[in-house]
Design an enzyme around this catalytic site. Sequence first.
Site, PDB file in Angstrom:
ATOM      1  N   GLU A  47       0.860  -1.197   0.000  1.00 50.12           N
ATOM      2  CA  GLU A  47       0.000   0.000   0.000  1.00 50.12           C
ATOM      3  C   GLU A  47       0.895   1.246   0.000  1.00 50.12           C
ATOM      4  OE1 GLU A  47      -1.533   0.776   3.942  1.00 50.12           O
ATOM      5  OE2 GLU A  47      -3.375   1.658   3.147  1.00 50.12           O
ATOM      6  N   LYS A 124      -9.353   2.205  -1.894  1.00 45.59           N
ATOM      7  CA  LYS A 124      -9.598   1.583  -0.577  1.00 45.59           C
ATOM      8  C   LYS A 124     -10.961   1.977   0.000  1.00 45.59           C
ATOM      9  CE  LYS A 124      -7.072   1.206   3.843  1.00 45.59           C
ATOM     10  NZ  LYS A 124      -5.812   1.624   4.480  1.00 45.59           N
ATOM     11  N   CYS A 169      -4.870  -2.932   2.704  1.00 46.63           N
ATOM     12  CA  CYS A 169      -4.585  -2.874   4.131  1.00 46.63           C
ATOM     13  C   CYS A 169      -5.782  -3.151   5.036  1.00 46.63           C
ATOM     14  CB  CYS A 169      -3.913  -1.554   4.494  1.00 46.63           C
ATOM     15  SG  CYS A 169      -3.143  -1.672   6.136  1.00 46.63           S
TER      16      CYS A 169
HETATM   17  N1  CDT Z   1      -3.013   1.341   6.465  1.00 52.63           N
HETATM   18  C1  CDT Z   1      -3.920   0.722   7.252  1.00 52.63           C
HETATM   19  O1  CDT Z   1      -5.035   0.519   6.855  1.00 52.63           O
HETATM   20  N2  CDT Z   1      -3.496   0.412   8.507  1.00 52.63           N
HETATM   21  C2  CDT Z   1      -4.375  -0.172   9.471  1.00 52.63           C
HETATM   22  C3  CDT Z   1      -3.938   0.171  10.846  1.00 52.63           C
HETATM   23  C4  CDT Z   1      -4.900  -0.255  11.855  1.00 52.63           C
HETATM   24  S1  CDT Z   1      -4.136  -0.607  13.353  1.00 52.63           S
HETATM   25  C5  CDT Z   1      -5.023  -1.972  13.904  1.00 52.63           C
HETATM   26  C6  CDT Z   1      -4.434  -1.681   9.360  1.00 52.63           C
HETATM   27  O2  CDT Z   1      -5.544  -2.207   9.365  1.00 52.63           O
HETATM   28  O3  CDT Z   1      -3.412  -2.363   9.328  1.00 52.63           O
END
Ligand code: CDT
Length: 312
Positions: A47, A124, A169
């Site tokens: 990402e 996203k 992500c």
């Molecule tokens: N970039 C991204 O979506 N990061 C989120 C952070 C959440 S922390 C639990 C993820 O779901 O990894």
Amino acid sequence: MGRRLVAAAAQLGPIAVADSREAVTRRLVQLLERSAVAGAELVVFPEAALTAFFPHWWIEDPAELLSYYETAMPSPAVRPLFRRAKQLGVSFVLGYAERTPDDRLFNTCVLVDDEGELILKYRKIHLPGFRDVRPAAPYQNLEKRYFEVGDLGFGVTRWRDTVLGLAICNDRRWAESYRALALQGAEIACIGYNTPDTVLQLPEADRLADLHNELSMRAGAYQNAMWVIGTAKAGVEEGVSQIGGSCIISPAGEVVAQAQTLGDEVVAAEIDLDMVVRYRRDVVNFDHHRRPEAYGRLVETIPPERQQQGGT
Ligand code: CDT
């Protein structure tokens, strides 16, 4: 023989704020070349793979903020990656922050085929975090401030003799993401991520950051009988420590290859696409066993007054 291919997760170590797009692209090309040596025909990058993960910082200056977004893909700086991939006959998935001509901002990824053509774009949908600053927090999570919710749905496309789907992500923590791809026939889900190794507001979950990453993707793979390729941007990036664990997961939910470092690293594995067919026939046979008539609540909308509340 069956339908088989080699795929790679091309994990990145940290990117400094000062790193130029050109310098990052050189790293991406190196990872692509290493993937090709391993026989990969499909390479999945993380990402937001062209810059430091800027939602981790409160950025007040609009010009500084906009400097993190791409207004064209490929941009001149990224073109060498497209060129090299075409020379090598490799397709790839690349995440980046997108600014549209009408100034809309998205967390986006694209699938580029071995002719260098952009054949699928995804924006996203599950944006974690907040719109406002948390002064006491060790880092910010401002995706809800810096991006709009994706407006392209969960897209899939035919790629070679399979169907490929994209997610980004935080999408990987939601069962609906995988199911939306699988119901459209996706046999491979490609997912890049930037995940801190501490969890804002829930310190008890810090020690489980790697487990929750793997658990989410393994469950998605098994419950939907699909291959999942998950690729991290890992390591300590401008003071924010991120997990690695990039991996390739089979439709049985097994991790078949996994990164061992928090730096630039390629993990490759052979993917047997007919395994998807067998698992969808004999285990999670959607047509025979799903009960959509009982799933109404899954698609009820959330009233606006509940949408702003906490959690990442
Ligand atoms: N970039 C991204 O979506 N990061 C989120 C952070 C959440 S922390 C639990 C993820 O779901 O990894």
